[in-house]
Scaffold this motif. Structure first.
Motif, short mmCIF file in Angstrom:
data_model
loop_
_atom_site.label_atom_id
_atom_site.label_comp_id
_atom_site.label_asym_id
_atom_site.label_seq_id
_atom_site.Cartn_x
_atom_site.Cartn_y
_atom_site.Cartn_z
N HIS A 179 102.25 34.34 -19.59
CA HIS A 179 101.41 33.37 -18.88
C HIS A 179 100.55 32.73 -19.96
N LEU A 180 100.73 31.44 -20.18
CA LEU A 180 99.94 30.69 -21.16
C LEU A 180 99.05 29.72 -20.38
N ALA A 181 97.75 29.92 -20.44
CA ALA A 181 96.84 29.19 -19.56
C ALA A 181 95.76 28.46 -20.33
N THR A 182 95.29 27.38 -19.74
CA THR A 182 94.08 26.74 -20.26
C THR A 182 92.89 27.67 -20.02
N PRO A 183 91.87 27.61 -20.85
CA PRO A 183 90.77 28.58 -20.75
C PRO A 183 90.11 28.71 -19.38
N PRO A 184 89.85 27.62 -18.65
CA PRO A 184 89.20 27.81 -17.34
C PRO A 184 90.02 28.65 -16.37
N LEU A 185 91.35 28.53 -16.43
CA LEU A 185 92.19 29.36 -15.56
C LEU A 185 92.31 30.77 -16.11
N ALA A 186 92.42 30.90 -17.43
CA ALA A 186 92.52 32.23 -18.03
C ALA A 186 91.29 33.07 -17.69
N GLN A 187 90.14 32.45 -17.62
CA GLN A 187 88.91 33.18 -17.28
C GLN A 187 88.94 33.75 -15.86
N LEU A 188 89.82 33.22 -15.03
CA LEU A 188 89.93 33.67 -13.64
C LEU A 188 90.99 34.75 -13.46
N ALA A 189 91.69 35.13 -14.54
CA ALA A 189 92.70 36.18 -14.45
C ALA A 189 92.02 37.53 -14.27
N ARG A 190 92.48 38.29 -13.28
CA ARG A 190 91.83 39.55 -12.95
C ARG A 190 92.68 40.78 -13.24
N HIS A 231 115.26 41.15 -17.95
CA HIS A 231 113.82 40.95 -18.07
C HIS A 231 113.11 41.64 -16.92
N ALA A 232 111.82 41.91 -17.11
CA ALA A 232 110.97 42.44 -16.04
C ALA A 232 110.01 41.36 -15.58
N PRO A 233 109.74 41.28 -14.27
CA PRO A 233 108.77 40.29 -13.79
C PRO A 233 107.36 40.65 -14.22
N ILE A 234 106.61 39.64 -14.64
CA ILE A 234 105.21 39.82 -14.99
C ILE A 234 104.37 38.99 -14.02
N THR A 235 103.41 39.66 -13.39
CA THR A 235 102.56 39.05 -12.38
C THR A 235 101.10 39.10 -12.83
N VAL A 236 100.40 38.00 -12.64
CA VAL A 236 98.96 37.96 -12.90
C VAL A 236 98.29 37.42 -11.63
N GLU A 237 97.19 38.06 -11.26
CA GLU A 237 96.40 37.60 -10.12
C GLU A 237 95.16 36.89 -10.64
N TYR A 238 94.97 35.68 -10.14
CA TYR A 238 93.87 34.82 -10.56
C TYR A 238 92.89 34.64 -9.41
N ALA A 239 91.61 34.56 -9.73
CA ALA A 239 90.56 34.47 -8.71
C ALA A 239 90.31 33.01 -8.31
N PHE A 240 91.34 32.40 -7.72
CA PHE A 240 91.20 31.09 -7.11
C PHE A 240 92.22 30.98 -6.00
N VAL A 272 97.39 35.18 -21.47
CA VAL A 272 96.64 35.84 -20.41
C VAL A 272 96.87 37.35 -20.41
N TYR A 273 98.10 37.77 -20.63
CA TYR A 273 98.36 39.21 -20.65
C TYR A 273 97.52 39.89 -21.74
N ARG A 274 97.51 39.31 -22.93
CA ARG A 274 96.76 39.93 -24.03
C ARG A 274 95.25 39.84 -23.81
N GLN A 275 94.81 38.84 -23.09
CA GLN A 275 93.39 38.81 -22.73
C GLN A 275 93.02 40.02 -21.87
N LEU A 276 93.92 40.38 -20.96
CA LEU A 276 93.66 41.50 -20.06
C LEU A 276 94.01 42.84 -20.68
N GLN A 277 95.03 42.85 -21.54
CA GLN A 277 95.51 44.10 -22.16
C GLN A 277 95.68 43.88 -23.66
#
Length: 263
Positions: A228-239, A252-261, A194-199
């Protein structure tokens, strides 16, 4: 929006002394997946059942002061599953799945701590066994539900995911076999980074772990090990995504992703 955070604590008591609870109260995630809690049930009682109003669920290692994962959540799960059916690795407390099932969606949030192979060949071989055992489990899970697996994967997938990639090509965490497993996870098993999808192009800003040796943190000699390793339907909701570095709760540093659900 559903705000989901992942962080390797390197010990929940240590992270608590460094302000993790105050940070959670400020950032208000829906869930935070934690790895290396390094505690047992008696250590949690009366102190860590909740953090900043989030209810904790745990999978402890049998060995004291070792491994262990947790998920803290503001939502009541429909089911909590500790372990993925591995005799060897369930004893190490490496997998915790919270299910949030509704008539509209079957959803799992997973906190997973992959083994490190840096202690020697015996642990690298254990790491490979873990990957081999996890594969069919993820296949079966993906066939039945959507999920986000958060965790310290202990693998940097590509050259852009660590500072000194040339010098680490023969080191655990960047070995060809490990990287090939990640590639297969995305290209054949269908999960999404998911991170690489966004960045897709970041380098130095993407790191989530820094060695305590030398001046790795000061010089930003880091690795991207937390995913964050997600199935495609959830990955598509990552904003949007955030890697928080203003404070240090562990190596380590915390990594946060916000999903549209929502739940």
């Amino acid at each position: 929006m559903f705000k989901l955070t992942s962080l390797n604590l390197n010990g929940i008591r240590s992270a608590a002394s460094k302000g993790i609870e105050a940070w959670l109260a400020k950032t208000t995630p829906d869930c935070i997946c934690l790895q290396e809690v390094k505690c047992q049930a008696p250590d949690v009682q009366g102190r860590f059942e909740q953090l900043a109003g989030l209810q904790g669920h745990f999978h402890f290692a049998q060995k004291k002061g070792y491994s262990g994962v947790a998920v803290y959540t503001k939502h009541e799960p429909s089911e909590v599953i500790a372990g993925f059916g591995s005799t060897e690795f369930d004893a190490e407390g490496r997998y915790l799945e919270l299910r949030f099932d509704t008539p509209a969606r079957k959803l799992s949030i997973i906190s997973c701590y992959f083994p490190s192979g840096s202690a020697g060949e015996h642990r690298q071989l254990a790491k490979y066994r873990f990957l081999d055992e996890l594969d069919p489990h993820l296949d079966a899970l993906r066939a039945s539900r959507d999920f986000v697996l958060c965790g310290d994967v202990n693998i940097a997938h590509k050259e852009q995911d660590l500072k000194n990639w040339r010098g680490n090509r023969k080191n655990s965490g960047f070995l060809p076999e490990e990287r090939a497993w990640m590639t297969k996870l995305f290209d054949q098993r269908g999960l999404v980074d998911v991170y690489r999808q966004l960045q897709p192009h970041t380098t130095d800003d993407a790191y989530t772990w820094w060695s305590n040796r030398g001046q790795a943190w000061a010089k930003n000699v880091g690795w991207r090990l937390d995913y964050h390793l997600a199935t495609p339907p959830l990955a598509q909701l990552a904003r949007r995504e955030t890697i928080y570095k203003a404070e240090r709760f562990s190596d380590h540093a915390p990594i946060t992703v916000e999903y549209a659900f929502g739940l």
